[in-house]
Scaffold this motif. Structure first.
Motif, PDB file in Angstrom:
ATOM      1  N   GLU A  43       0.823  -1.198   0.000  1.00 18.52           N
ATOM      2  CA  GLU A  43       0.000   0.000   0.000  1.00 18.52           C
ATOM      3  C   GLU A  43       0.864   1.258   0.000  1.00 18.52           C
ATOM      4  O   GLU A  43       2.085   1.206   0.139  1.00 18.52           O
ATOM      5  CB  GLU A  43      -0.937  -0.035   1.210  1.00 18.52           C
ATOM      6  N   GLU A  44       0.219   2.399  -0.140  1.00 20.35           N
ATOM      7  CA  GLU A  44       0.941   3.663  -0.290  1.00 20.35           C
ATOM      8  C   GLU A  44       1.612   4.125   0.999  1.00 20.35           C
ATOM      9  O   GLU A  44       2.602   4.839   0.958  1.00 20.35           O
ATOM     10  CB  GLU A  44      -0.007   4.751  -0.794  1.00 20.35           C
ATOM     11  N   ASN A  45       1.048   3.751   2.131  1.00 19.93           N
ATOM     12  CA  ASN A  45       1.601   4.198   3.413  1.00 19.93           C
ATOM     13  C   ASN A  45       1.923   3.001   4.314  1.00 19.93           C
ATOM     14  O   ASN A  45       1.238   2.750   5.305  1.00 19.93           O
ATOM     15  CB  ASN A  45       0.611   5.136   4.119  1.00 19.93           C
ATOM     16  N   PRO A  46       2.967   2.266   3.999  1.00 16.54           N
ATOM     17  CA  PRO A  46       3.341   1.114   4.820  1.00 16.54           C
ATOM     18  C   PRO A  46       3.984   1.581   6.117  1.00 16.54           C
ATOM     19  O   PRO A  46       4.370   2.761   6.242  1.00 16.54           O
ATOM     20  CB  PRO A  46       4.365   0.398   3.936  1.00 16.54           C
ATOM     21  N   PRO A  47       4.134   0.693   7.111  1.00 14.27           N
ATOM     22  CA  PRO A  47       4.922   1.074   8.282  1.00 14.27           C
ATOM     23  C   PRO A  47       6.340   1.396   7.811  1.00 14.27           C
ATOM     24  O   PRO A  47       6.863   0.750   6.901  1.00 14.27           O
ATOM     25  CB  PRO A  47       4.882  -0.175   9.161  1.00 14.27           C
ATOM     26  N   ASP A  48       6.930   2.395   8.410  1.00 12.52           N
ATOM     27  CA  ASP A  48       8.263   2.799   7.958  1.00 12.52           C
ATOM     28  C   ASP A  48       9.335   1.808   8.407  1.00 12.52           C
ATOM     29  O   ASP A  48      10.229   1.446   7.642  1.00 12.52           O
ATOM     30  CB  ASP A  48       8.587   4.198   8.492  1.00 12.52           C
ATOM     31  N   VAL A  49       9.233   1.389   9.648  1.00  8.69           N
ATOM     32  CA  VAL A  49      10.147   0.400  10.225  1.00  8.69           C
ATOM     33  C   VAL A  49       9.300  -0.724  10.794  1.00  8.69           C
ATOM     34  O   VAL A  49       8.228  -0.473  11.346  1.00  8.69           O
ATOM     35  CB  VAL A  49      11.002   1.024  11.351  1.00  8.69           C
ATOM     36  N   PHE A  50       9.760  -1.947  10.668  1.00  6.94           N
ATOM     37  CA  PHE A  50       8.976  -3.054  11.221  1.00  6.94           C
ATOM     38  C   PHE A  50       9.878  -4.210  11.624  1.00  6.94           C
ATOM     39  O   PHE A  50      10.945  -4.429  11.057  1.00  6.94           O
ATOM     40  CB  PHE A  50       7.902  -3.534  10.234  1.00  6.94           C
ATOM     41  N   GLU A  51       9.400  -4.904  12.648  1.00  7.75           N
ATOM     42  CA  GLU A  51      10.060  -6.129  13.097  1.00  7.75           C
ATOM     43  C   GLU A  51       9.641  -7.270  12.187  1.00  7.75           C
ATOM     44  O   GLU A  51       8.473  -7.384  11.811  1.00  7.75           O
ATOM     45  CB  GLU A  51       9.662  -6.425  14.541  1.00  7.75           C
ATOM     46  N   ILE A  52      10.594  -8.119  11.851  1.00 10.70           N
ATOM     47  CA  ILE A  52      10.303  -9.241  10.968  1.00 10.70           C
ATOM     48  C   ILE A  52      11.088 -10.451  11.465  1.00 10.70           C
ATOM     49  O   ILE A  52      12.264 -10.348  11.829  1.00 10.70           O
ATOM     50  CB  ILE A  52      10.678  -8.882   9.512  1.00 10.70           C
ATOM     51  N   GLY A  53      10.437 -11.609  11.533  1.00  6.35           N
ATOM     52  CA  GLY A  53      11.114 -12.826  11.952  1.00  6.35           C
ATOM     53  C   GLY A  53      12.322 -13.107  11.072  1.00  6.35           C
ATOM     54  O   GLY A  53      12.286 -12.869   9.861  1.00  6.35           O
ATOM     55  N   ASN A  54      13.403 -13.593  11.661  1.00  8.46           N
ATOM     56  CA  ASN A  54      14.629 -13.752  10.870  1.00  8.46           C
ATOM     57  C   ASN A  54      14.445 -14.716   9.704  1.00  8.46           C
ATOM     58  O   ASN A  54      14.982 -14.487   8.621  1.00  8.46           O
ATOM     59  CB  ASN A  54      15.810 -14.159  11.760  1.00  8.46           C
ATOM     60  N   THR A  55      13.674 -15.787   9.888  1.00  8.03           N
ATOM     61  CA  THR A  55      13.478 -16.711   8.771  1.00  8.03           C
ATOM     62  C   THR A  55      12.458 -16.204   7.765  1.00  8.03           C
ATOM     63  O   THR A  55      12.329 -16.760   6.673  1.00  8.03           O
ATOM     64  CB  THR A  55      13.060 -18.104   9.279  1.00  8.03           C
ATOM     65  N   GLN A  56      11.729 -15.144   8.107  1.00  8.56           N
ATOM     66  CA  GLN A  56      10.795 -14.528   7.161  1.00  8.56           C
ATOM     67  C   GLN A  56      11.496 -13.576   6.203  1.00  8.56           C
ATOM     68  O   GLN A  56      11.015 -13.306   5.107  1.00  8.56           O
ATOM     69  CB  GLN A  56       9.723 -13.724   7.908  1.00  8.56           C
ATOM     70  N   THR A  57      12.624 -13.046   6.626  1.00  8.65           N
ATOM     71  CA  THR A  57      13.254 -11.943   5.917  1.00  8.65           C
ATOM     72  C   THR A  57      13.534 -12.213   4.435  1.00  8.65           C
ATOM     73  O   THR A  57      13.256 -11.349   3.589  1.00  8.65           O
ATOM     74  CB  THR A  57      14.542 -11.513   6.641  1.00  8.65           C
ATOM     75  N   PRO A  58      14.080 -13.389   4.060  1.00 11.12           N
ATOM     76  CA  PRO A  58      14.378 -13.604   2.641  1.00 11.12           C
ATOM     77  C   PRO A  58      13.161 -13.473   1.727  1.00 11.12           C
ATOM     78  O   PRO A  58      13.279 -12.983   0.598  1.00 11.12           O
ATOM     79  CB  PRO A  58      14.936 -15.028   2.612  1.00 11.12           C
ATOM     80  N   ALA A  59      11.995 -13.918   2.207  1.00 10.04           N
ATOM     81  CA  ALA A  59      10.794 -13.859   1.372  1.00 10.04           C
ATOM     82  C   ALA A  59      10.425 -12.423   1.023  1.00 10.04           C
ATOM     83  O   ALA A  59      10.113 -12.102  -0.122  1.00 10.04           O
ATOM     84  CB  ALA A  59       9.629 -14.537   2.080  1.00 10.04           C
ATOM     85  N   SER A  61      19.660 -11.332   7.607  1.00  9.62           N
ATOM     86  CA  SER A  61      19.336  -9.995   7.103  1.00  9.62           C
ATOM     87  C   SER A  61      19.876  -9.764   5.700  1.00  9.62           C
ATOM     88  O   SER A  61      19.598  -8.730   5.092  1.00  9.62           O
ATOM     89  CB  SER A  61      19.910  -8.921   8.038  1.00  9.62           C
ATOM     90  N   VAL A  62      20.648 -10.708   5.210  1.00 14.60           N
ATOM     91  CA  VAL A  62      21.289 -10.576   3.896  1.00 14.60           C
ATOM     92  C   VAL A  62      20.618 -11.518   2.898  1.00 14.60           C
ATOM     93  O   VAL A  62      20.419 -12.704   3.186  1.00 14.60           O
ATOM     94  CB  VAL A  62      22.787 -10.898   3.995  1.00 14.60           C
ATOM     95  N   PHE A  63      20.256 -10.990   1.743  1.00 16.72           N
ATOM     96  CA  PHE A  63      19.648 -11.803   0.700  1.00 16.72           C
ATOM     97  C   PHE A  63      20.329 -11.484  -0.621  1.00 16.72           C
ATOM     98  O   PHE A  63      20.423 -10.319  -1.012  1.00 16.72           O
ATOM     99  CB  PHE A  63      18.143 -11.531   0.600  1.00 16.72           C
ATOM    100  N   GLU A  64      20.825 -12.532  -1.262  1.00 20.55           N
ATOM    101  CA  GLU A  64      21.548 -12.390  -2.531  1.00 20.55           C
ATOM    102  C   GLU A  64      22.627 -11.319  -2.440  1.00 20.55           C
ATOM    103  O   GLU A  64      22.810 -10.503  -3.345  1.00 20.55           O
ATOM    104  CB  GLU A  64      20.559 -12.109  -3.678  1.00 20.55           C
ATOM    105  N   GLY A  65      23.327 -11.329  -1.324  1.00 25.46           N
ATOM    106  CA  GLY A  65      24.466 -10.449  -1.136  1.00 25.46           C
ATOM    107  C   GLY A  65      24.154  -9.031  -0.694  1.00 25.46           C
ATOM    108  O   GLY A  65      25.066  -8.236  -0.485  1.00 25.46           O
ATOM    109  N   LYS A  66      22.887  -8.696  -0.534  1.00 31.42           N
ATOM    110  CA  LYS A  66      22.511  -7.334  -0.148  1.00 31.42           C
ATOM    111  C   LYS A  66      21.894  -7.320   1.257  1.00 31.42           C
ATOM    112  O   LYS A  66      21.204  -8.252   1.661  1.00 31.42           O
ATOM    113  CB  LYS A  66      21.516  -6.751  -1.156  1.00 31.42           C
ATOM    114  N   GLN A  67      22.142  -6.235   1.968  1.00 30.97           N
ATOM    115  CA  GLN A  67      21.666  -6.063   3.342  1.00 30.97           C
ATOM    116  C   GLN A  67      20.257  -5.475   3.317  1.00 30.97           C
ATOM    117  O   GLN A  67      20.059  -4.293   3.048  1.00 30.97           O
ATOM    118  CB  GLN A  67      22.604  -5.128   4.107  1.00 30.97           C
ATOM    119  N   TYR A  68      19.265  -6.323   3.624  1.00 32.83           N
ATOM    120  CA  TYR A  68      17.873  -5.878   3.556  1.00 32.83           C
ATOM    121  C   TYR A  68      17.222  -5.676   4.918  1.00 32.83           C
ATOM    122  O   TYR A  68      16.044  -5.325   5.000  1.00 32.83           O
ATOM    123  CB  TYR A  68      17.035  -6.876   2.752  1.00 32.83           C
ATOM    124  N   ALA A  69      17.952  -5.926   5.982  1.00 35.16           N
ATOM    125  CA  ALA A  69      17.423  -5.730   7.329  1.00 35.16           C
ATOM    126  C   ALA A  69      18.606  -5.587   8.269  1.00 35.16           C
ATOM    127  O   ALA A  69      19.763  -5.597   7.843  1.00 35.16           O
ATOM    128  CB  ALA A  69      16.523  -6.901   7.735  1.00 35.16           C
TER     129      ALA A  69
END
Length: 424
Positions: free
Chosen positions: A90-106, A135-143
């Protein structure tokens, strides 16, 4: 805490495509306190993750530095994947959010997470590698890694004393010998280890330096036939043979803490908070509960453990990404990361901050294994594997019932690979 950690360890990522909105880096090019003044940052944290005092102190520091406001919104683990997936589109997502570590790649794969490479460069130089991997996916830091927990040995001090055991074991062989002694010298069950405590098995696989999946061309397939995975299964089988626990049930069926609480079990491998289950079942056992790190093959290196926990991420569609990073710099600073570790008894993202766990016996026992811990495969394709009936559980039960690890791997390979091939 209990619900938080169960979910953080056990839940898998929901593989739903996210049409993340906006490529704008956010904040309309503004930076510094004057540029952020008047803005409000929305932060989603899960129920139980951030104590009130931590939120209060972080809020004060953030607002003093940026002249902006922060709004914490508490979320429930139940249904969070769908809710977050929808919010990020959506247009106004939460800016920062907690995410389970095994959820992060998805979520990284679907484009919902902002690249945090600059944040890692600025404040993440000392993050523990094993904790940052998710927190790293395909070599990039996403979290960014936030907090973690892993399994320890919870033991009954009276049972061990009755068996004449004075010291806690430092190696896997010493652990096995101690349990065997309990079986020989007392009427207690040496260890309660159900056949499908598969997160402990994941830890053993990590300890062997193996993975549960491997790449075959452009797809992932089962790696259960790896000799290192077989070695982990044999270790599991050796210890499980000392237990009366069912071979076809997991640690929650029944709750192993309740079994331990009856007072006639020498030890079990679980999360520190499971002591509370034992105490609720039998308050008198509280004074008898002790903790130690799961011993590895040598005294120098603890056993591999599954690391459950949470990362903090910034929405790719947020219009306040620079402000969000300012929040992360504060929340993940030594002061507030250390405060969270102390208040919640969780493992912080830097080994140097583990001093904040002093006095928390369960956390002190968990911390030494964190650096050598790991997770289930950090690939989006993994999600479907954990759905019931979990083929890893089926594999373990087959091994415990007499099949060789190779035979058990062959038995579940088709289903395992079918799940890995499901469209995400």
């Amino acid at each position: 805490m209990k619900r938080k950690l169960i979910s953080a360890i056990g839940v898998a990522a929901m593989m739903v495509s996210i049409a993340a909105c906006g490529g704008d880096k956010g904040d309309e090019g503004k930076s510094g306190a004057d540029g952020f003044a008047g803005q409000t940052l929305t932060v989603w944290v899960m129920d139980g993750s951030s104590p009130d005092q931590w939120q209060k102190d972080v809020t004060a520091a953030f607002e003093a530095k940026t002249k902006a406001k922060v709004k914490f919104e508490i979320q429930q683990w139940n249904g969070i994947q769908q809710k977050l997936t929808t919010a990020l589109s959506e247009e106004n997502p939460p800016d920062v959010f907690e995410i389970g570590n095994t959820q992060t790649p998805a979520y990284a794969k679907t484009g919902g997470l902002a690249d945090l490479a600059d944040l890692k460069s600025e404040i993440g130089g000392e993050w523990t590698e094993s904790l940052n991997n998710s927190s790293v996916f395909e070599g990039k830091q996403y979290a960014a890694p936030w907090y973690f927990a892993n399994r320890v040995v919870l033991y009954n001090k009276k049972v061990w004393a009755d068996a004449g055991i004075k010291d806690t074991p430092k190696t896997r062989d010493e652990f096995y010998d101690a349990l065997k002694t309990i079986g020989e010298k007392t009427d207690a069950e040496p260890i309660y280890l159900p056949g499908q405590n598969w997160y402990h098995f994941v830890g053993l696989v990590v300890g062997e330096g193996a993975e549960l999946v491997k790449k075959d061309g452009d797809k992932y397939v089962s790696n259960l036939d790896d000799p290192k995975v077989a070695a982990a299964a044999e270790t599991y089988k050796k210890f499980q043979a000392l237990s009366k626990a069912p071979k076809d049930k997991d640690e929650a069926t029944p709750q192993q803490g309740e079994v331990f609480g009856k007072g006639n079990v020498g030890a079990f491998i679980g999360m520190g908070w499971e002591a509370g289950i034992a105490i609720e079942a039998n308050p008198k056992i509280e004074k008898e509960i002790g903790y130690f790190t799961v011993p590895g093959a040598t005294a120098e290196k603890p056993e591999g453990v599954f690391l459950g926990g949470s990362n903090l991420a910034v929405a790719a569609g947020s219009q306040k990404q620079e402000l969000a990073k300012e929040f992360l710099k504060i929340a993940l600073s030594d002061k507030y990361e250390g405060q969270l570790a102390k208040l919640n008894g969780v493992i912080p993202n830097k080994e140097s901050l583990q001093t904040n766990l002093k006095g928390n016996a369960a956390a002190e026992a968990a911390a030494p294994a964190a650096a050598g811990g790991g997770t289930t495969p950090l690939i989006p394709e993994w999600a479907a594997v954990e759905n019931a009936p979990n083929p890893i559980k089926t594999y373990l039960t087959a091994v415990l019932n007499g099949k060789s690890p190779a035979e058990a791997a062959k038995q579940v390979e088709g289903e395992f690979n079918k799940r890995l091939a499901q469209q995400q």
